[in-house]
Design a protein around this motif. Sequence first.
Motif, PDB file in Angstrom:
ATOM      1  N   PHE A  84       0.832  -1.210   0.000  1.00 17.20           N
ATOM      2  CA  PHE A  84       0.000   0.000   0.000  1.00 17.20           C
ATOM      3  C   PHE A  84       0.864   1.255   0.000  1.00 17.20           C
ATOM      4  O   PHE A  84       0.571   2.214  -0.722  1.00 17.20           O
ATOM      5  CB  PHE A  84      -0.960  -0.004   1.195  1.00 17.20           C
ATOM      6  N   GLU A  85       1.946   1.245   0.770  1.00 17.27           N
ATOM      7  CA  GLU A  85       2.824   2.418   0.840  1.00 17.27           C
ATOM      8  C   GLU A  85       3.442   2.718  -0.531  1.00 17.27           C
ATOM      9  O   GLU A  85       3.532   3.883  -0.936  1.00 17.27           O
ATOM     10  CB  GLU A  85       3.915   2.205   1.893  1.00 17.27           C
ATOM     11  N   LEU A  86       3.851   1.674  -1.237  1.00 16.02           N
ATOM     12  CA  LEU A  86       4.416   1.878  -2.576  1.00 16.02           C
ATOM     13  C   LEU A  86       3.361   2.442  -3.533  1.00 16.02           C
ATOM     14  O   LEU A  86       3.649   3.344  -4.319  1.00 16.02           O
ATOM     15  CB  LEU A  86       4.980   0.565  -3.129  1.00 16.02           C
ATOM     16  N   ALA A  87       2.149   1.916  -3.446  1.00 16.58           N
ATOM     17  CA  ALA A  87       1.071   2.429  -4.301  1.00 16.58           C
ATOM     18  C   ALA A  87       0.793   3.900  -4.001  1.00 16.58           C
ATOM     19  O   ALA A  87       0.582   4.698  -4.917  1.00 16.58           O
ATOM     20  CB  ALA A  87      -0.190   1.584  -4.129  1.00 16.58           C
ATOM     21  N   LYS A  88       0.795   4.269  -2.709  1.00 15.92           N
ATOM     22  CA  LYS A  88       0.577   5.675  -2.320  1.00 15.92           C
ATOM     23  C   LYS A  88       1.669   6.569  -2.895  1.00 15.92           C
ATOM     24  O   LYS A  88       1.420   7.735  -3.202  1.00 15.92           O
ATOM     25  CB  LYS A  88       0.546   5.823  -0.794  1.00 15.92           C
ATOM     26  N   GLU A  89       2.880   6.034  -3.042  1.00 15.69           N
ATOM     27  CA  GLU A  89       4.002   6.793  -3.602  1.00 15.69           C
ATOM     28  C   GLU A  89       3.963   6.829  -5.131  1.00 15.69           C
ATOM     29  O   GLU A  89       4.807   7.448  -5.760  1.00 15.69           O
ATOM     30  CB  GLU A  89       5.332   6.191  -3.137  1.00 15.69           C
ATOM     31  N   GLY A  90       3.003   6.129  -5.729  1.00 16.50           N
ATOM     32  CA  GLY A  90       2.869   6.140  -7.184  1.00 16.50           C
ATOM     33  C   GLY A  90       3.631   5.047  -7.894  1.00 16.50           C
ATOM     34  O   GLY A  90       3.770   5.085  -9.119  1.00 16.50           O
ATOM     35  N   VAL A  91       4.149   4.074  -7.141  1.00 17.23           N
ATOM     36  CA  VAL A  91       4.877   2.961  -7.754  1.00 17.23           C
ATOM     37  C   VAL A  91       3.837   1.950  -8.246  1.00 17.23           C
ATOM     38  O   VAL A  91       3.493   0.989  -7.563  1.00 17.23           O
ATOM     39  CB  VAL A  91       5.857   2.313  -6.754  1.00 17.23           C
ATOM     40  N   ILE A  92       3.314   2.230  -9.435  1.00 17.96           N
ATOM     41  CA  ILE A  92       2.237   1.433 -10.010  1.00 17.96           C
ATOM     42  C   ILE A  92       2.573   1.176 -11.482  1.00 17.96           C
ATOM     43  O   ILE A  92       2.707   2.120 -12.266  1.00 17.96           O
ATOM     44  CB  ILE A  92       0.887   2.179  -9.901  1.00 17.96           C
ATOM     45  N   PRO A  93       2.698  -0.098 -11.868  1.00 20.07           N
ATOM     46  CA  PRO A  93       3.003  -0.405 -13.270  1.00 20.07           C
ATOM     47  C   PRO A  93       1.914   0.114 -14.216  1.00 20.07           C
ATOM     48  O   PRO A  93       0.730   0.137 -13.876  1.00 20.07           O
ATOM     49  CB  PRO A  93       3.045  -1.934 -13.299  1.00 20.07           C
ATOM     50  N   GLY A  94       2.311   0.499 -15.415  1.00 16.88           N
ATOM     51  CA  GLY A  94       1.361   0.981 -16.410  1.00 16.88           C
ATOM     52  C   GLY A  94       0.294  -0.057 -16.733  1.00 16.88           C
ATOM     53  O   GLY A  94      -0.868   0.287 -16.960  1.00 16.88           O
ATOM     54  N   GLY A  95       0.684  -1.336 -16.754  1.00 14.55           N
ATOM     55  CA  GLY A  95      -0.275  -2.393 -17.031  1.00 14.55           C
ATOM     56  C   GLY A  95      -1.356  -2.482 -15.970  1.00 14.55           C
ATOM     57  O   GLY A  95      -2.500  -2.846 -16.254  1.00 14.55           O
ATOM     58  N   THR A  96      -1.012  -2.145 -14.743  1.00 10.66           N
ATOM     59  CA  THR A  96      -1.990  -2.138 -13.654  1.00 10.66           C
ATOM     60  C   THR A  96      -3.051  -1.079 -13.909  1.00 10.66           C
ATOM     61  O   THR A  96      -4.247  -1.327 -13.743  1.00 10.66           O
ATOM     62  CB  THR A  96      -1.278  -1.893 -12.307  1.00 10.66           C
ATOM     63  N   LYS A  97      -2.597   0.100 -14.341  1.00  3.25           N
ATOM     64  CA  LYS A  97      -3.545   1.176 -14.659  1.00  3.25           C
ATOM     65  C   LYS A  97      -4.450   0.768 -15.825  1.00  3.25           C
ATOM     66  O   LYS A  97      -5.653   1.049 -15.818  1.00  3.25           O
ATOM     67  CB  LYS A  97      -2.796   2.465 -14.972  1.00  3.25           C
ATOM     68  N   SER A  98      -3.879   0.083 -16.804  1.00  3.29           N
ATOM     69  CA  SER A  98      -4.673  -0.406 -17.940  1.00  3.29           C
ATOM     70  C   SER A  98      -5.696  -1.441 -17.495  1.00  3.29           C
ATOM     71  O   SER A  98      -6.846  -1.417 -17.943  1.00  3.29           O
ATOM     72  CB  SER A  98      -3.759  -1.014 -19.011  1.00  3.29           C
ATOM     73  N   ASN A  99      -5.284  -2.341 -16.612  1.00  6.62           N
ATOM     74  CA  ASN A  99      -6.213  -3.347 -16.080  1.00  6.62           C
ATOM     75  C   ASN A  99      -7.378  -2.676 -15.352  1.00  6.62           C
ATOM     76  O   ASN A  99      -8.533  -3.059 -15.516  1.00  6.62           O
ATOM     77  CB  ASN A  99      -5.505  -4.299 -15.111  1.00  6.62           C
ATOM     78  N   HIS A 100      -7.050  -1.685 -14.532  1.00  9.89           N
ATOM     79  CA  HIS A 100      -8.068  -0.970 -13.762  1.00  9.89           C
ATOM     80  C   HIS A 100      -9.079  -0.317 -14.705  1.00  9.89           C
ATOM     81  O   HIS A 100     -10.300  -0.430 -14.502  1.00  9.89           O
ATOM     82  CB  HIS A 100      -7.399   0.072 -12.862  1.00  9.89           C
ATOM     83  N   LYS A 101      -8.585   0.324 -15.751  1.00 11.30           N
ATOM     84  CA  LYS A 101      -9.470   0.974 -16.713  1.00 11.30           C
ATOM     85  C   LYS A 101     -10.302  -0.066 -17.460  1.00 11.30           C
ATOM     86  O   LYS A 101     -11.502   0.120 -17.673  1.00 11.30           O
ATOM     87  CB  LYS A 101      -8.647   1.810 -17.696  1.00 11.30           C
TER      88      LYS A 101
END
Length: 110
Positions: free
Chosen positions: A23-40
Amino acid sequence: MAKGSNVSIHIDYASIPMIEGTFELAKEGVIPGGTKSNHKWLQNDVEYQQISLEEQLILCDAITSGGLLVALSETEANEYLNALKESGNADAAIIGRVSVKQDKLIYIEL
């Protein structure tokens, strides 16, 4: 899985085992581009109940192996979980249930 079986899946967010610091890494913006694509890609099929965008993105992680999800009857799931824990897999958990198809394919519940 839900779409192909014509059911809905209800996931208990609090029951999902997570690696410490995720969770801390996600809050810092450490999120793969593919994860954002999956979410969308899933936005019309998933209903998130009162969880943050970071928590949503963690659940859509492009790096996590979907093959780690197993669907069993409740009795079989409890037996399987006990066997996994006895063999040393302490991170195994029952994280949800399947229901008749509803408006959404997946419901993330608290």
